[in-house]
Design an enzyme around this catalytic site. Structure first.
Site, PDB file in Angstrom:
ATOM      1  N   LYS A  45       0.813  -1.338   0.006  1.00 28.73           N
ATOM      2  CA  LYS A  45      -0.129  -0.058   0.157  1.00 28.73           C
ATOM      3  C   LYS A  45       0.893   1.213   0.058  1.00 28.73           C
ATOM      4  CE  LYS A  45      -3.234   2.958   0.392  1.00 28.73           C
ATOM      5  NZ  LYS A  45      -4.012   3.217  -0.697  1.00 28.73           N
ATOM      6  N   LEU A  73      -4.803   7.515  -0.215  1.00 29.77           N
ATOM      7  CA  LEU A  73      -3.443   7.273   0.260  1.00 29.77           C
ATOM      8  C   LEU A  73      -3.643   7.023   2.020  1.00 29.77           C
ATOM      9  CD1 LEU A  73      -0.982   9.521  -1.782  1.00 29.77           C
ATOM     10  CD2 LEU A  73      -1.115   6.769  -1.592  1.00 29.77           C
ATOM     11  N   ASN A 128       5.534   6.523  -6.514  1.00 32.22           N
ATOM     12  CA  ASN A 128       4.464   7.012  -7.085  1.00 32.22           C
ATOM     13  C   ASN A 128       4.161   8.245  -7.293  1.00 32.22           C
ATOM     14  OD1 ASN A 128       1.631   7.373  -7.849  1.00 32.22           O
ATOM     15  ND2 ASN A 128       0.785   6.994  -5.772  1.00 32.22           N
ATOM     16  N   CYS A 131      -0.402   9.617  -8.170  1.00 29.33           N
ATOM     17  CA  CYS A 131      -1.562   9.235  -7.283  1.00 29.33           C
ATOM     18  C   CYS A 131      -2.733  10.449  -7.903  1.00 29.33           C
ATOM     19  CB  CYS A 131      -1.652   9.225  -6.023  1.00 29.33           C
ATOM     20  SG  CYS A 131      -3.209   8.639  -5.186  1.00 29.33           S
ATOM     21  N   LYS A 166       6.516   5.188 -10.696  1.00 30.75           N
ATOM     22  CA  LYS A 166       5.278   4.631 -11.124  1.00 30.75           C
ATOM     23  C   LYS A 166       4.336   6.013 -11.874  1.00 30.75           C
ATOM     24  CE  LYS A 166       0.956   2.464  -9.845  1.00 30.75           C
ATOM     25  NZ  LYS A 166       0.449   1.738  -8.866  1.00 30.75           N
ATOM     26  N   ILE A 192       0.495   1.421 -15.732  1.00 32.41           N
ATOM     27  CA  ILE A 192      -0.016   2.911 -15.286  1.00 32.41           C
ATOM     28  C   ILE A 192      -0.876   2.703 -13.936  1.00 32.41           C
ATOM     29  CG2 ILE A 192      -0.326   3.490 -17.642  1.00 32.41           C
ATOM     30  CD1 ILE A 192      -3.413   2.834 -17.420  1.00 32.41           C
ATOM     31  N   GLY A 218      -9.335  -1.341 -13.369  1.00 33.34           N
ATOM     32  CA  GLY A 218     -10.145  -2.423 -13.601  1.00 33.34           C
ATOM     33  C   GLY A 218     -10.119  -2.707 -15.005  1.00 33.34           C
ATOM     34  N   GLY A 244      -2.481  -2.319 -15.292  1.00 31.75           N
ATOM     35  CA  GLY A 244      -3.794  -1.666 -15.656  1.00 31.75           C
ATOM     36  C   GLY A 244      -4.703  -2.804 -16.104  1.00 31.75           C
TER      37      GLY A 244
END
Ligand code: FAD
Ligand code: FMN
Ligand code: FES
Lengths: 304, 251
Positions: A45, A73, A128, A131, A166, A192, A218, A244
């Site tokens: 996470k 986050l 990352n 986000c 990322k 991605i 998704g 992705g």
């Protein structure tokens, strides 16, 4: 199984399947479903320097073959993650992990990466810069070449561990951004992150997410991810973790054709917690069907 | 088969009957060995949608479990069209459930589709010899269900409805005040404004079952976080039942 092994820099993975950051907690929410040691690795996470409570709920919405999240986050902060979560995780997961970090200014990124530099459990640091949930945060670093480059440059100074940046898909020049990261010393690209979406309540007309917008992920985003990995593979010489919309072994093969050296699965885990296990079990069968001897043979096949 | 893990299970539909306006009772046959207390939920796969739908266990015995759900959108609509003998799939053994406390008296407060999990709870409490006072609130008479079933468990069943078409006009909190039920330890489930009202007027301890939109239902996504005095908790794992002492309302 030899034929599933892949390499990300010096890190050898038993297979290319990695659960994506934000969909696998800190590794122990899936213990009822299967032994996590079957995974290639785990991306934890997203962690920030300070604890974060995230956004107000509702944080979840959905669409055909996809979902939106505005978790924002939520995490207990990097000190607690290192002192508590990694210790707990080490007992049940014996391989190296991918540590995903976010920041709201460059110093926070640098401080997080510095804290991770001497931790053996951390195989890759995934930075990352994308986000979309946090209004004043990640988005700006991932949205243009110069800020992506400056984050990469600064975190590079404080670690010798493999650094994967990322990337956000919410840009018009993702290959240029990837190239800027490579030029500043990134060891790889993870891509991605989520697109940005919104949904509205049919009865009230109001946004479903309290935050109005959320990260869209998704199966619905698979073609976007494939296109972007394809574009970036053309521009950089560092490995790509393709992310992705992946939900099956076929999707893994396609993502690797596009140029990924390994892949991550996000939302599909939430919908079917056995997804990663099924994909790992199915991969050899699908490879037989498609006459693929070693999975590494197909990386970037779409370009040849 | 007894098990204490989260798992995907298949169930055969014994019946799926309309019992009130847009409200269905679905009885399922299959593995129920994981139901060790009332208040847990399952996350039902629906072909109409990407995400599963969380529904509470309303009742259970050795071989069956019963859900009572209201049709709100496409997922529950899909569920309402399932027929006897068809199968449904669900991720089961989710949530913490109610703790059956040791007091010899309890107040049960249910509102709308918050009523179902309180039925199995009331049964278990009655088996333990707890004296039950029950308040059920519905929008109107046509929405009401299970009133007779609750009356089998207690002589003290109060009903309220928003329009007065059944029971007394008003909210469950009005009943609590009118009949001076503010100091009985309570168990409650229902719409958030109702839970907030109950929490603020009762002087007793209570257990409140919350709802949040869920991504996964098993703890992996942080979609369902709720603020408590002991930090943020996941409604799907540390909840849906929280104590009146720990609860804080989001916003
Ligand atoms: C722990 C828990 C137990 C529940 N138990 C019951 C029950 O016993 N009986 C019953 O009728 N309903 C119950 N609900 C509410 C039920 O989950 C929703 O009514 C249902 O998901 C609506 O789905 P839909 O596709 O018909 O509606 P849509 O509005 O189309 O759903 C869209 C999305 O929002 C989510 N959603 C919508 N309303 C709610 C809600 N109130 N709570 C949580 N998520 C929601 C859906 O799951 C879906 O992801 C429970 C909810 C939770 C969290
Ligand atoms: C609920 C949720 C939380 C996420 N949290 C993070 C995060 O903390 N850090 C991050 O880099 N990506 C996060 N992501 C993005 C995923 O890691 C992944 O890049 C994205 O969902 C696309 O993959 P998918 O289509 O397989 O889900 C999150 C995604 C979801 C669905
Ligand atoms: S719904 Fe995913 S953590 Fe609760």
């Amino acid at each position: 199984m030899e034929r599933l092994k892949v390499k990300l820099n010096n890190l050898e993975l038993d297979n290319p399947v990695i659960p994506a950051s934000g969909t696998y907690g800190f590794g122990y929410d899936y213990l009822d479903f299967y032994d996590p040691n079957i995974l290639g690795s785990i991306s934890l996470k997203g962690t920030t320097l300070h604890p974060r409570f995230g956004n107000v709920t509702p944080r979840i919405a959905e669409c055909h073959m996809g979902m939106l999240n505005s978790v924002g986050l939520q995490n207990p902060g990097i000190h607690k993650v290192i002192e508590e979560e990694l210790v707990k995780l080490d007992k049940i997961y014996h391989k190296k992990i991918i540590f995903n970090v976010s920041g709201f200014n460059i110093d926070e990124y640098v401080e997080c990466v510095r804290l991770l530099d001497n931790i053996d459990k951390v195989g890759i640091i995934e930075v990352n810069i994308s986000c979309p949930n946090v209004k004043d945060g990640g988005l700006s670093f991932g949205s243009d070449c110069s800020s992506a480059a400056s984050v990469t440059k600064e975190v590079r100074k404080v670690t010798t561990k493999p650094l994967f940046i990322k990337l956000s898909p919410n840009v018009s020049n993702i290959a240029d951004i990837a190239k800027s990261c490579e030029d500043e010393g990134a060891d790889g690209i993870s891509m991605i992150n989520t697109l940005i979406g919104a949904r509205f309540n049919l009865k009230t007309g109001k946004p479903i997410l309290h935050n109005v917008t959320g990260g869209f992920s998704g199966p619905a985003i698979l073609p976007v991810a494939l296109r972007m990995v394809y574009e970036v593979y053309e521009r950089v010489n560092i490995p790509i973790i393709g992310i992705g919309g992946i939900s099956s072994a076929y999707d893994v093969i396609e993502m690797m054709y596009a140029g990924a050296s390994a892949i991550q699965i996000g939302s599909s885990n939430l919908v079917d917690p056995y997804t990663c296990k099924k994909v790992i079990d199915d991969l050899p069968l699908v490879m037989d069907e498609l006459n693929i001897k070693k999975i590494t043979d197909i990386i970037g096949r779409a370009h040849k | 088969m007894v098990f204490n893990m989260k798992k995907i299970e298949n169930y055969k539909i014994i019946h799926n009957n309309l019992i009130a306006k847009n409200t269905y009772e679905m009885k399922l046959e299959g593995n129920v060995g994981w139901i060790d207390k009332p208040g847990k939920f399952i996350n039902v796969s629906v072909d109409s949608n990407y995400l599963k739908r969380p529904i509470s266990i309303c009742d259970y015995d050795e071989t069956t479990l019963t859900l009572v759900y209201k049709v709100f959108g496409s997922g529950t609509k899909w569920l309402s069209n399932k027929k006897e003998n068809e199968k449904i799939e669900a991720l089961v053994n989710l949530g913490n459930g109610f703790e059956l406390n040791t007091e010899n008296e309890a107040l049960i407060i249910g509102g709308g589709v918050g009523v179902p999990p309180l039925y199995a709870l009331s049964k278990r409490l009655k088996e333990k010899g707890v004296k039950l006072t029950i308040i059920l609130g519905f929008t109107s008479k046509e929405d009401s269900f299970y009133i007779d079933k609750f009356k089998e468990l207690s002589e003290l069943v109060y009903i309220s409805s928003n329009d007065g078409s059944i029971g007394e006009i008003g909210f469950v909190s009005d009943i609590m005040i009118k009949y001076n039920l503010l100091d009985i330890p309570y168990y409650t489930c229902g719409p958030t404004p109702m839970l907030k009202a109950v929490h603020s007027i009762s002087t007793a301890k209570g257990q409140l079952s919350l709802e949040e939109r869920m991504g996964c239902g098993f703890g992996a996504c942080m979609g369902c976080s709720h603020k408590t005095k002991n930090g943020y908790k996941r409604v799907c794992v540390e909840g849906p039942v929280f104590t009146s002492e720990e609860i804080i309302w989001n916003d």
